[in-house]
Design a protein around this motif. Structure first.
Motif, PDB file in Angstrom:
ATOM      1  N   ALA A 296      43.999  46.764  37.083  1.00 53.91           N
ATOM      2  CA  ALA A 296      44.753  46.030  38.243  1.00 53.91           C
ATOM      3  C   ALA A 296      46.003  45.351  37.880  1.00 53.91           C
ATOM      4  O   ALA A 296      46.861  45.506  38.293  1.00 53.91           O
ATOM      5  CB  ALA A 296      43.908  45.503  39.139  1.00 53.91           C
ATOM      6  N   PHE A 297      45.756  44.476  36.638  1.00 56.61           N
ATOM      7  CA  PHE A 297      46.805  43.769  36.348  1.00 56.61           C
ATOM      8  C   PHE A 297      47.984  44.376  35.792  1.00 56.61           C
ATOM      9  O   PHE A 297      48.922  44.274  36.026  1.00 56.61           O
ATOM     10  CB  PHE A 297      46.358  42.700  35.157  1.00 56.61           C
ATOM     11  CG  PHE A 297      45.041  41.759  35.366  1.00 56.61           C
ATOM     12  CD1 PHE A 297      44.884  41.490  37.011  1.00 56.61           C
ATOM     13  CD2 PHE A 297      44.403  41.401  34.722  1.00 56.61           C
ATOM     14  CE1 PHE A 297      43.913  40.800  37.306  1.00 56.61           C
ATOM     15  CE2 PHE A 297      43.069  40.594  34.917  1.00 56.61           C
ATOM     16  CZ  PHE A 297      43.020  40.240  36.155  1.00 56.61           C
ATOM     17  N   VAL A 298      47.574  45.224  34.893  1.00 57.95           N
ATOM     18  CA  VAL A 298      48.465  46.266  34.090  1.00 57.95           C
ATOM     19  C   VAL A 298      49.308  47.342  35.109  1.00 57.95           C
ATOM     20  O   VAL A 298      50.676  47.144  35.086  1.00 57.95           O
ATOM     21  CB  VAL A 298      48.055  46.947  32.799  1.00 57.95           C
ATOM     22  CG1 VAL A 298      48.850  47.891  32.355  1.00 57.95           C
ATOM     23  CG2 VAL A 298      47.230  45.854  31.907  1.00 57.95           C
ATOM     24  N   VAL A 299      48.508  47.527  35.945  1.00 56.33           N
ATOM     25  CA  VAL A 299      49.299  48.468  36.750  1.00 56.33           C
ATOM     26  C   VAL A 299      50.235  47.685  37.834  1.00 56.33           C
ATOM     27  O   VAL A 299      51.441  48.209  38.006  1.00 56.33           O
ATOM     28  CB  VAL A 299      48.292  49.133  37.865  1.00 56.33           C
ATOM     29  CG1 VAL A 299      49.074  49.702  39.237  1.00 56.33           C
ATOM     30  CG2 VAL A 299      47.624  50.282  37.223  1.00 56.33           C
ATOM     31  N   ALA A 300      49.903  46.634  38.247  1.00 55.26           N
ATOM     32  CA  ALA A 300      50.757  45.634  39.093  1.00 55.26           C
ATOM     33  C   ALA A 300      51.951  45.347  38.394  1.00 55.26           C
ATOM     34  O   ALA A 300      53.146  45.291  38.855  1.00 55.26           O
ATOM     35  CB  ALA A 300      49.961  44.444  39.658  1.00 55.26           C
TER      36      ALA A 300
ATOM     37  N   PHE B  48      46.773  40.808  43.458  1.00 51.04           N
ATOM     38  CA  PHE B  48      47.585  39.624  44.199  1.00 51.04           C
ATOM     39  C   PHE B  48      47.403  38.418  43.088  1.00 51.04           C
ATOM     40  O   PHE B  48      48.358  37.502  43.349  1.00 51.04           O
ATOM     41  CB  PHE B  48      46.940  39.409  45.676  1.00 51.04           C
ATOM     42  CG  PHE B  48      47.586  40.381  46.569  1.00 51.04           C
ATOM     43  CD1 PHE B  48      48.965  40.343  46.914  1.00 51.04           C
ATOM     44  CD2 PHE B  48      46.681  41.425  46.913  1.00 51.04           C
ATOM     45  CE1 PHE B  48      49.578  41.134  48.011  1.00 51.04           C
ATOM     46  CE2 PHE B  48      47.370  42.297  47.710  1.00 51.04           C
ATOM     47  CZ  PHE B  48      48.865  42.188  48.406  1.00 51.04           C
ATOM     48  N   ASP B  49      46.371  38.260  42.888  1.00 46.65           N
ATOM     49  CA  ASP B  49      46.167  37.096  41.669  1.00 46.65           C
ATOM     50  C   ASP B  49      47.198  37.121  40.632  1.00 46.65           C
ATOM     51  O   ASP B  49      47.606  36.188  40.092  1.00 46.65           O
ATOM     52  CB  ASP B  49      44.579  37.073  41.239  1.00 46.65           C
ATOM     53  CG  ASP B  49      43.954  36.367  42.155  1.00 46.65           C
ATOM     54  OD1 ASP B  49      44.396  36.137  43.306  1.00 46.65           O
ATOM     55  OD2 ASP B  49      42.524  36.498  41.981  1.00 46.65           O
ATOM     56  N   ILE B  50      47.116  38.281  39.884  1.00 43.45           N
ATOM     57  CA  ILE B  50      48.132  38.290  38.838  1.00 43.45           C
ATOM     58  C   ILE B  50      49.616  38.421  39.099  1.00 43.45           C
ATOM     59  O   ILE B  50      50.477  37.719  38.303  1.00 43.45           O
ATOM     60  CB  ILE B  50      47.766  39.580  37.932  1.00 43.45           C
ATOM     61  CG1 ILE B  50      48.301  39.567  36.563  1.00 43.45           C
ATOM     62  CG2 ILE B  50      48.321  40.872  38.613  1.00 43.45           C
ATOM     63  CD1 ILE B  50      47.641  38.311  35.615  1.00 43.45           C
ATOM     64  N   LEU B  51      50.192  38.968  40.191  1.00 41.09           N
ATOM     65  CA  LEU B  51      51.395  38.897  40.570  1.00 41.09           C
ATOM     66  C   LEU B  51      51.837  37.642  40.650  1.00 41.09           C
ATOM     67  O   LEU B  51      51.467  36.839  41.670  1.00 41.09           O
ATOM     68  CB  LEU B  51      51.568  39.943  41.638  1.00 41.09           C
ATOM     69  CG  LEU B  51      52.014  41.513  41.397  1.00 41.09           C
ATOM     70  CD1 LEU B  51      52.002  42.367  42.795  1.00 41.09           C
ATOM     71  CD2 LEU B  51      52.815  41.713  40.453  1.00 41.09           C
TER      72      LEU B  51
END
Lengths: 258, 257
Positions: B86-90, B188-191
């Motif tokens: 999820a992090f890398v995609v975002a 949402f946390d990483i962005l």
């Protein structure tokens, strides 16, 4: 007729790289007269017209319009002079993306700030003056024949009632009858407006119809200028060869022999 | 000596082309601040660039997001880090892939069309006709396209960000058995704002490049159909190279420490 020139070219020169196209053109166009420049392909007729219009900047010389040197002009002064001009391009140069009426009214809407409805009414009137009915107004240029394209281009050229109209090869690509129709329309429009006309063409029938005076350009210079009535006895061998379309004469074309 | 002369010609040619482009750009930008404005033309170009490019940019973002999720899952599983998908995609979509791929797709669709349209107008005397009708071609043709490019490509990239992340989410949840709410929370946390802003700034730069190259090459095309074809090719190639180059510069400006 006033003797003051409406357009005056004085020593106008233009070269592209090493090729000299205009080599000191001197020419006066009087108010309300129709002057036609004749000459072979590549002799600088279109370049002369583009220099007067400000589309090309001459390397030397002066171009006076109503006494103002247009070569030195820029910005709003140049735009003010441009408003005196109307132009019929060889290929019509209509805007493909706009309907016919908007092409005709383009200068009125964008150059003079006329409301669209008012400009459309003027466009329909001008189309009528070149023999096209109101049903043509909403067509696209791609839907028109060659003769209709020229008529629309003529309507656009006269839409703003210009003081000076330029015609670049107005009959090229038309059949003889349609060419004569266009010639008649040009004469009618220029007379009705009382405009000064400067045309370039190879078409001698067109010259005889629309010209008051004729100038011949050869190798970047005006080699003869006189009344259209004198064209057949100019005493100039270059003019004689050109108007009679002879391969033999002082103008030599470079052709490869088989 | 011949080699030196040839080299000199290339350098002089490049310098002349750069100068011409600089003058063209300055001239076009100066009309942004000088009325009259052709707002109808601006609106028309915004629709042409923004609305009609949505399908191509959207599809590009969707499939890129999906493929990215699969790749990251496969790669990260080698060291038991599947949770990073999820992090890398975002971050990958917002910072890099949506702006760059979106910019390249717009270059292919819009830049080519602009060069072809303006080039055809040039070789058929329509641009000269504009001038004889008291209309400045820069005001009517060039500036509206630049304004539309700078404003609408960020919009496309914002949409591409959302669609790309959605593509990654779909693959992760439907195919890779990720928990839906966890995936969304991780995204949402990483962005951070800077991730999205950097992508949108890149998009504005790319929009400017694409429209500038389309207009410049079209405006200077000559020689009929072949010239228009060459202008179209040059517009797409030069825009693509400049997008990739400026991407590095903008990335460096935003994220170098």
């Amino acid at each position: 007729m006033s003797t003051t020139a409406k357009i005056s070219l004085q020593g106008v020169a233009k070269r592209f790289g090493k090729k000299v196209v205009l080599d000191g053109i001197d020419l006066d166009v009087r108010p309300a007269e129709s002057l036609v420049i004749i000459g072979g392909s590549g002799t600088g007729k279109s370049v002369t017209l583009k220099c007067v219009l400000g589309l090309l900047r001459p390397d030397a010389g002066r171009i006076m319009v109503d006494g103002d040197d247009v070569v030195a002009m820029s910005g709003s002064n140049h735009e003010r002079v441009m408003r005196k001009f109307g132009m019929l391009f060889q290929g019509a140069a209509l805007f493909d993306s706009l309907p016919v009426w908007h092409n005709v009214a383009f200068g009125l809407i964008n150059g003079r700030g006329l409301a669209r409805a008012e400009a459309r009414a003027v466009a329909v009137t001008k189309l009528g003056q070149v023999g096209l009915g109101p049903e043509v107004a909403d067509l696209r240029p791609a839907e028109l024949s060659g003769g209709m394209l020229k008529r629309v281009a003529l309507a656009r050229a006269i839409a703003a009632d210009p003081e000076i109209i330029f015609f670049d090869e107005p009959t090229t690509g038309l059949d003889p009858i349609m060419a004569d129709v266009i010639n008649n329309l040009i004469v009618d429009c220029v007379r009705r407006l009382g405009a000064t006309a400067l045309s370039i063409t190879h078409d001698i029938a067109s010259v005889r119809k629309i010209a008051d005076r004729v100038a011949m350009i050869y190798q970047g210079k005006i080699i003869w200028c006189g009344a259209v009535a004198d064209l057949d006895h100019s005493g100039n061998p270059y003019v004689d060869q050109f108007i009679h379309g002879r391969a033999e004469g002082p103008i030599q074309m470079q052709v490869l022999k088989p | 000596m011949d080699v030196l002369a040839a080299l000199g010609r290339v350098v002089l040619g490049f310098a002349a082309a750069t100068g011409r482009l600089g003058l063209f750009t300055g001239h076009a930008l100066s009309h942004v601040f000088r009325p009259p404005y052709f707002l109808g033309q601006v609106a028309q170009q915004m629709v042409s660039i923004g609305y009609f490019s949505l399908p191509v940019v959207g599809l590009t973002a969707l499939f890129t997001g999906m493929a990215l999720a699969l790749q990251i899952f496969e790669g990260s599983s080698r060291f038991n880090a599947e949770g990073t998908v999820a992090f890398v995609v975002a971050i990958g979509m917002t910072r890099e892939l949506a702006p760059v791929l979106g910019g390249l797709m717009v270059a292919g669709r819009v830049g080519a069309a602009m060069a072809a349209e303006i080039g055809t107008m040039r070789v058929t005397d329509q641009i000269d006709a504009l001038m004889t009708l008291s209309t400045n071609p820069f005001k009517y043709l060039i500036t509206p396209r630049l304004v539309a490019g700078v404003t609408m490509v960020p919009f496309l990239v914002a949409v591409g960000d959302a669609i790309g992340i959605f593509g990654g989410y779909t693959i992760s949840v439907q195919l890779l058995d990720f928990n839906s709410s966890t995936y969304i929370r991780n995204t949402f946390d990483i962005l951070e704002n800077i991730d999205i802003i950097a992508g949108l700034v890149k998009a504005a730069v790319f929009g400017f490049i694409v429209t500038l190259m389309g207009c410049y090459h079209g405006y200077h095309s000559q020689g009929g159909a072949q010239g228009v074809g060459a202008a179209t090719t040059n517009a797409v190639v030069s825009a693509s190279i400049l997008i990739l180059t400026s991407n590095l510069v903008v990335t460096q400006l935003f994220f170098s420490r």
